[in-house]
Design a protein around this motif. Structure first.
Motif, PDB file in Angstrom:
ATOM      1  N   PHE A 169       7.463  -5.237  -1.627  1.00 31.75           N
ATOM      2  CA  PHE A 169       6.489  -4.813  -0.623  1.00 31.75           C
ATOM      3  C   PHE A 169       7.173  -4.216   0.608  1.00 31.75           C
ATOM      4  CE2 PHE A 169       4.239  -6.135   3.294  1.00 31.75           C
ATOM      5  CZ  PHE A 169       3.204  -5.210   3.245  1.00 31.75           C
ATOM      6  N   PHE A 170       8.176  -4.903   1.143  1.00 33.52           N
ATOM      7  CA  PHE A 170       8.802  -4.435   2.381  1.00 33.52           C
ATOM      8  C   PHE A 170       9.647  -3.184   2.163  1.00 33.52           C
ATOM      9  CE2 PHE A 170       8.064  -8.869   3.957  1.00 33.52           C
ATOM     10  CZ  PHE A 170       7.124  -8.494   4.911  1.00 33.52           C
ATOM     11  N   TYR A 171      10.311  -3.078   1.013  1.00 32.39           N
ATOM     12  CA  TYR A 171      11.045  -1.834   0.719  1.00 32.39           C
ATOM     13  C   TYR A 171      10.074  -0.661   0.608  1.00 32.39           C
ATOM     14  CZ  TYR A 171      15.857  -3.411  -0.050  1.00 32.39           C
ATOM     15  OH  TYR A 171      17.127  -3.875   0.116  1.00 32.39           O
ATOM     16  N   LEU A 172       8.961  -0.873  -0.090  1.00 32.94           N
ATOM     17  CA  LEU A 172       7.972   0.201  -0.197  1.00 32.94           C
ATOM     18  C   LEU A 172       7.391   0.543   1.169  1.00 32.94           C
ATOM     19  CD1 LEU A 172       6.013  -0.589  -3.475  1.00 32.94           C
ATOM     20  CD2 LEU A 172       7.608   1.285  -3.062  1.00 32.94           C
ATOM     21  N   ALA A 173       7.142  -0.478   2.005  1.00 34.14           N
ATOM     22  CA  ALA A 173       6.637  -0.221   3.362  1.00 34.14           C
ATOM     23  C   ALA A 173       7.635   0.625   4.144  1.00 34.14           C
ATOM     24  CB  ALA A 173       6.358  -1.538   4.080  1.00 34.14           C
ATOM     25  N   LEU A 174       8.915   0.329   3.994  1.00 30.01           N
ATOM     26  CA  LEU A 174       9.950   1.134   4.642  1.00 30.01           C
ATOM     27  C   LEU A 174       9.839   2.593   4.234  1.00 30.01           C
ATOM     28  CD1 LEU A 174      12.879   1.281   6.084  1.00 30.01           C
ATOM     29  CD2 LEU A 174      13.721   1.077   3.750  1.00 30.01           C
ATOM     30  N   PHE A 175       9.684   2.842   2.945  1.00 27.89           N
ATOM     31  CA  PHE A 175       9.585   4.212   2.460  1.00 27.89           C
ATOM     32  C   PHE A 175       8.296   4.882   2.925  1.00 27.89           C
ATOM     33  CE2 PHE A 175      13.012   3.043  -0.380  1.00 27.89           C
ATOM     34  CZ  PHE A 175      13.745   4.205  -0.413  1.00 27.89           C
ATOM     35  N   PHE A 176       7.196   4.163   2.897  1.00 27.73           N
ATOM     36  CA  PHE A 176       5.940   4.764   3.326  1.00 27.73           C
ATOM     37  C   PHE A 176       5.945   5.065   4.825  1.00 27.73           C
ATOM     38  CE2 PHE A 176       4.357   3.657  -0.840  1.00 27.73           C
ATOM     39  CZ  PHE A 176       3.426   4.656  -1.087  1.00 27.73           C
TER      40      PHE A 176
ATOM     41  N   ALA B   2      -1.993   5.441   9.829  1.00 30.56           N
ATOM     42  CA  ALA B   2      -0.606   5.053   9.603  1.00 30.56           C
ATOM     43  C   ALA B   2      -0.506   3.631   9.062  1.00 30.56           C
ATOM     44  CB  ALA B   2       0.198   5.195  10.893  1.00 30.56           C
ATOM     45  N   PHE B   3      -1.247   2.690   9.648  1.00 33.61           N
ATOM     46  CA  PHE B   3      -1.168   1.311   9.186  1.00 33.61           C
ATOM     47  C   PHE B   3      -1.774   1.144   7.794  1.00 33.61           C
ATOM     48  CE2 PHE B   3       0.088   0.265  13.452  1.00 33.61           C
ATOM     49  CZ  PHE B   3       0.911  -0.835  13.269  1.00 33.61           C
ATOM     50  N   ILE B   4      -2.838   1.885   7.514  1.00 35.18           N
ATOM     51  CA  ILE B   4      -3.439   1.801   6.179  1.00 35.18           C
ATOM     52  C   ILE B   4      -2.461   2.312   5.123  1.00 35.18           C
ATOM     53  CG2 ILE B   4      -5.238   2.784   4.699  1.00 35.18           C
ATOM     54  CD1 ILE B   4      -7.089   2.624   7.180  1.00 35.18           C
ATOM     55  N   ILE B   5      -1.827   3.460   5.415  1.00 33.88           N
ATOM     56  CA  ILE B   5      -0.874   4.019   4.453  1.00 33.88           C
ATOM     57  C   ILE B   5       0.444   3.246   4.466  1.00 33.88           C
ATOM     58  CG2 ILE B   5       0.510   6.060   3.885  1.00 33.88           C
ATOM     59  CD1 ILE B   5      -1.837   7.752   4.920  1.00 33.88           C
ATOM     60  N   GLY B   6       0.933   2.916   5.665  1.00 35.04           N
ATOM     61  CA  GLY B   6       2.241   2.273   5.795  1.00 35.04           C
ATOM     62  C   GLY B   6       2.322   0.882   5.197  1.00 35.04           C
ATOM     63  N   TYR B   7       1.230   0.132   5.281  1.00 32.44           N
ATOM     64  CA  TYR B   7       1.235  -1.221   4.722  1.00 32.44           C
ATOM     65  C   TYR B   7       0.261  -1.395   3.561  1.00 32.44           C
ATOM     66  CZ  TYR B   7       4.076  -2.678   8.684  1.00 32.44           C
ATOM     67  OH  TYR B   7       5.090  -2.801   9.588  1.00 32.44           O
ATOM     68  N   GLY B   8      -0.841  -0.655   3.575  1.00 30.79           N
ATOM     69  CA  GLY B   8      -1.843  -0.795   2.524  1.00 30.79           C
ATOM     70  C   GLY B   8      -1.371  -0.297   1.177  1.00 30.79           C
ATOM     71  N   ALA B   9      -0.788   0.901   1.147  1.00 31.23           N
ATOM     72  CA  ALA B   9      -0.312   1.472  -0.119  1.00 31.23           C
ATOM     73  C   ALA B   9       0.798   0.623  -0.748  1.00 31.23           C
ATOM     74  CB  ALA B   9       0.141   2.913   0.084  1.00 31.23           C
ATOM     75  N   PRO B  10       1.806   0.175   0.029  1.00 35.32           N
ATOM     76  CA  PRO B  10       2.822  -0.693  -0.582  1.00 35.32           C
ATOM     77  C   PRO B  10       2.251  -2.012  -1.092  1.00 35.32           C
ATOM     78  CG  PRO B  10       3.625   0.177   1.488  1.00 35.32           C
ATOM     79  CD  PRO B  10       2.190   0.567   1.383  1.00 35.32           C
ATOM     80  N   LEU B  11       1.315  -2.590  -0.346  1.00 33.84           N
ATOM     81  CA  LEU B  11       0.705  -3.841  -0.783  1.00 33.84           C
ATOM     82  C   LEU B  11      -0.056  -3.645  -2.092  1.00 33.84           C
ATOM     83  CD1 LEU B  11       0.164  -6.821  -0.179  1.00 33.84           C
ATOM     84  CD2 LEU B  11      -1.871  -6.099   1.082  1.00 33.84           C
ATOM     85  N   LEU B  12      -0.778  -2.555  -2.184  1.00 37.50           N
ATOM     86  CA  LEU B  12      -1.529  -2.252  -3.403  1.00 37.50           C
ATOM     87  C   LEU B  12      -0.592  -2.083  -4.601  1.00 37.50           C
ATOM     88  CD1 LEU B  12      -4.402  -1.642  -4.471  1.00 37.50           C
ATOM     89  CD2 LEU B  12      -3.933   0.761  -4.000  1.00 37.50           C
TER      90      LEU B  12
ATOM     91  N   ALA C 232       2.499  -3.262  -4.924  1.00 33.71           N
ATOM     92  CA  ALA C 232       3.159  -4.535  -5.230  1.00 33.71           C
ATOM     93  C   ALA C 232       2.213  -5.485  -5.962  1.00 33.71           C
ATOM     94  CB  ALA C 232       3.683  -5.182  -3.951  1.00 33.71           C
ATOM     95  N   VAL C 233       0.957  -5.549  -5.531  1.00 33.39           N
ATOM     96  CA  VAL C 233      -0.015  -6.442  -6.175  1.00 33.39           C
ATOM     97  C   VAL C 233      -0.314  -5.976  -7.598  1.00 33.39           C
ATOM     98  CG1 VAL C 233      -2.434  -7.206  -6.100  1.00 33.39           C
ATOM     99  CG2 VAL C 233      -1.033  -7.314  -4.037  1.00 33.39           C
ATOM    100  N   ILE C 234      -0.506  -4.674  -7.778  1.00 35.16           N
ATOM    101  CA  ILE C 234      -0.770  -4.145  -9.121  1.00 35.16           C
ATOM    102  C   ILE C 234       0.416  -4.409 -10.044  1.00 35.16           C
ATOM    103  CG2 ILE C 234      -1.065  -2.001 -10.444  1.00 35.16           C
ATOM    104  CD1 ILE C 234      -2.867  -1.002  -8.166  1.00 35.16           C
ATOM    105  N   THR C 235       1.625  -4.273  -9.526  1.00 39.34           N
ATOM    106  CA  THR C 235       2.820  -4.530 -10.337  1.00 39.34           C
ATOM    107  C   THR C 235       2.861  -5.980 -10.806  1.00 39.34           C
ATOM    108  OG1 THR C 235       4.017  -2.854  -9.073  1.00 39.34           O
ATOM    109  CG2 THR C 235       5.334  -4.360 -10.398  1.00 39.34           C
ATOM    110  N   VAL C 236       2.567  -6.910  -9.901  1.00 42.63           N
ATOM    111  CA  VAL C 236       2.538  -8.326 -10.282  1.00 42.63           C
ATOM    112  C   VAL C 236       1.444  -8.559 -11.316  1.00 42.63           C
ATOM    113  CG1 VAL C 236       2.004 -10.651  -9.472  1.00 42.63           C
ATOM    114  CG2 VAL C 236       3.498  -9.201  -8.142  1.00 42.63           C
ATOM    115  N   ALA C 237       0.249  -8.003 -11.080  1.00 42.13           N
ATOM    116  CA  ALA C 237      -0.878  -8.237 -11.980  1.00 42.13           C
ATOM    117  C   ALA C 237      -0.616  -7.704 -13.389  1.00 42.13           C
ATOM    118  CB  ALA C 237      -2.139  -7.603 -11.404  1.00 42.13           C
ATOM    119  N   VAL C 238       0.031  -6.557 -13.475  1.00 42.76           N
ATOM    120  CA  VAL C 238       0.262  -5.930 -14.778  1.00 42.76           C
ATOM    121  C   VAL C 238       1.393  -6.606 -15.548  1.00 42.76           C
ATOM    122  CG1 VAL C 238       1.048  -3.787 -15.870  1.00 42.76           C
ATOM    123  CG2 VAL C 238      -0.695  -3.699 -14.097  1.00 42.76           C
TER     124      VAL C 238
END
Length: 199
Positions: free
Chosen positions: A15-22, A51-61, A63-69
Motif C-alpha cells: 500500500f505505502f509503496y503504491l501510495a509513493l508512486f501515485f 489528490a487524496f482520492i488518487i494518492g491513497y484511494g487507488a493504492p488502497l483499492l 492492495a485490497v483487491i490483491t489480497v482478496a484475489v
C-alpha cells in the motif's frame, strides 16, 4: 515471522509503496496541468480532494483487491524468502510492478512534454549567448524532476532482466537517495518553501 504478521507487513508495504508512486504521478500531473493550463480555474480544495482520492484511494483499492484475489490460494506472500508479494504461485507481484512501471512511463512522458514546452517558449527569445544558459536550466530541471517523479525506479526493469551487479548497485543507490533528493530539491532549495531566505 508468523504468516498473519507477514501478511500484514506485506499489505502495508504494498500500500505505502503504491501510495509513493501515485503521489509521484500526481506531482507530475500537477506540473503538466500548470504547464498546459496557464490560467488555472480549479480550486485548491478540489485539487487536494482529487489528490487524496488518487494518492491513497487507488493504492488502497489495488492492495485490497490483491489480497482478496490471492489470499484464498495462500499465494499472497512469499513462503520462505521474505515478507513480500508472491511471484511463483499467483504472480501477485504484478499488482505492484504494473502500476509502478506505468507511472514511471507516464512521468517520463510528462517530463518530455514539460521540457518541450520550455524549449518552445525559449526558442523565440534565445540568442547564442543564452543557449548555454537554457541548456543549464533544462539540465537542472531534469536533475530535479528525476527523483521527484521517481524516474530512477526505471532502473528496476534492469534489475528484473539482468543479473549484473552494476545495475543493482545503481538502482539501490539512486532509490535509497530519492528521499534525500526530494528533501534537497523539493524543500531546501525551493524558495517558496525554505525559510532560509528570510534570514
Amino acid at each position: 515471522m508468523p504468516v498473519r504478521a507477514c501478511t500484514a507487513v506485506t499489505f502495508f508495504m504494498h500500500f505505502f509503496y503504491l501510495a509513493l508512486f501515485f503521489w509521484m504521478l500526481l506531482s507530475a500531473l500537477l506540473l503538466l496541468y500548470r504547464t498546459l493550463v496557464v490560467f488555472s480555474r480549479m480550486s485548491r480544495s478540489v485539487m487536494m480532494a482529487i489528490a487524496f482520492i488518487i494518492g491513497y484511494g487507488a493504492p488502497l483499492l489495488i492492495a485490497v483487491i490483491t489480497v482478496a484475489v490471492t489470499a484464498g490460494n495462500n499465494g499472497y506472500i512469499q513462503e520462505a524468502k521474505a515478507c513480500w508479494l508472491n511471484w511463483d504461485k499467483t504472480k501477485a507481484l504484478l499488482a505492484f510492478v504494473i502500476p509502478a512501471l506505468t507511472i514511471v512511463v507516464i512521468n517520463i512522458l510528462v517530463l518530455a512534454v514539460v521540457l518541450y514546452k520550455m524549449l518552445r517558449r525559449g526558442v523565440a527569445v534565445t540568442t547564442h549567448a543564452e543557449e548555454k544558459h537554457t541548456m543549464l536550466v533544462i539540465a537542472r530541471c531534469v536533475g530535479i524532476l528525476t527523483p521527484l517523479f521517481g524516474l530512477t525506479w526505471g532502473f528496476g526493469i534492469g534489475t528484473m532482466v539482468s543479473t549484473s551487479k552494476g545495475i543493482h548497485i545503481v538502482f539501490a543507490t539512486l532509490n535509497s537517495l530519492q528521499g534525500f533528493f526530494i528533501l534537497v530539491f523539493g524543500t531546501l532549495l525551493d524558495n517558496k518553501v525554505c525559510m532560509c531566505t528570510v534570514f
